[in-house]
Scaffold this active site. Structure first.
Site, short mmCIF file in Angstrom:
data_model
loop_
_atom_site.label_atom_id
_atom_site.label_comp_id
_atom_site.label_asym_id
_atom_site.label_seq_id
_atom_site.Cartn_x
_atom_site.Cartn_y
_atom_site.Cartn_z
N SER A 15 -2.52 8.61 4.27
CA SER A 15 -1.44 7.38 5.09
C SER A 15 -1.52 8.11 6.39
CB SER A 15 -0.31 7.24 4.34
OG SER A 15 0.55 6.93 5.26
N TYR A 22 7.07 10.84 -0.32
CA TYR A 22 5.76 9.82 0.17
C TYR A 22 5.17 10.89 1.21
CZ TYR A 22 2.82 5.97 1.18
OH TYR A 22 1.79 5.33 1.62
#
Ligand code: NAP
Length: 263
Positions: free
Chosen positions: A141, A154
């Site tokens: 990401s 995350y």
């Protein structure tokens, strides 16, 4: 010419937004795909729409070793081997400062996003080694290359898989197996809807709405919009295919320019 003719691809998180888009593109390019996810009904419906001559599924929790071993075994039994692993299953966790972040949620995010990817590598590499080649693509990401307040688990997980990818790329190069990450900015899937809702709740202000929150996310992307799952899948397809035969150990952004600046 189709780019994945005769290749066999496992896609974890195959019932989600990005995984599903990748499954459709890979199958359209000649691959046989094995979708791995948790919900059978969703998997059945996607496999049905791709066609059972090109796609199959395994219901599995990627955090469980025997289930990870099971999806690799199922791919070998159904299609005869494994050439591609798209380690893509992931969860977003909570939006909360570290001091308030639930420990169980932290553990769960790391279990799916890090341990789940590692288990995929652990069991798929021997199957690829037998064929003398392979491509592993891990979904990281923009959160894998920079911090985001409120998303400690995350962000940690998406940084961690870059280190994992680099190590795996070194270990696997002599085996003819390439390993890379794809790093998307916000993409139009369930995950962003969930993050927008959690951001609004965390703001604790009547000014905060889903629409405003989405606009704020978009404002930080030079192309001024979220990406579509298909735009991510195209990069995954490149890295999965022999078109990227000299690419390994790389971090590939698909982020509308998000990482180009420091906004
Ligand atoms: P998504 O639609 O929520 O897809 C994720 C899929 O992973 C879901 O189908 C989910 O199943 C599955 N999954 C979760 N935990 C699992 C487990 N333990 N075992 C097996 N499957 C599991 O989200 P997405 O946007 O397509 O995300 C795909 C990947 O892209 C993730 O790794 C995500 O972190 C990454 N990513 C997304 C964005 C974005 O903006 N969307 C940006 C950058 C990176 P359930 O529905 O049952 O949980």
């Amino acid at each position: 010419m189709v780019r994945l003719q005769g290749k066999i691809a496992i896609i974890t998180g195959g019932a989600g937004g990005i995984g599903q888009a990748a499954a459709r593109q890979f199958a359209a390019e000649g691959a046989r795909v094995v979708l791995v996810d948790r919900e059978e009904a969703a998997l059945q419906s996607i496999v049905g729409s791709i066609g059972e001559d090109k796609a199959s599924y395994v219901v599995a929790d990627v955090t469980q070793p025997e289930q990870a071993q099971g999806y690799v075994k199922a791919a070998v039994e159904r299609w005869g081997g494994v050439d591609i692993l798209l380690a893509n299953a992931g969860i977003e966790g909570a939006v909360s400062p570290i001091t308030d972040y639930a420990i169980d949620t932290f553990d769960q995010v790391l279990a799916v996003n890090v341990r789940g990817v590692w288990l995929g590598l652990k069991y798929v590499i021997p199957a690829m080694r037998e064929r003398g080649s392979g491509s592993i693509v891990i979904t990281s990401s923009t959160a894998g290359i920079g911090g985001t307040a409120g998303m400690s688990a995350y962000v940690t997980s998406k940084h961690a898989v870059i280190g994992m990818m680099r190590t795996a790329a070194l270990e696997c190069a002599p085996l003819g197996i390439r390993v890379n990450t794809v790093n998307p900015a916000p993409i139009e899937t369930r995950m962003m809807r969930s993050l927008e809702e959690m951001r609004v709740a965390a703001e604790d202000s009547s000014e905060a709405t889903i629409e405003r929150t989405k606009l704020a996310f978009e404002a930080r992307i030079p192309l001024q919009r979220y990406g579509d799952p298909e735009e991510v899948a195209k990069l995954m397809l490149f890295l999965a295919s022999d078109d990227s035969s000299f690419c390994t150990g790389g971090v590939y952004m698909v982020d509308g320019g998000r990482s180009a600046g420091n906004t």
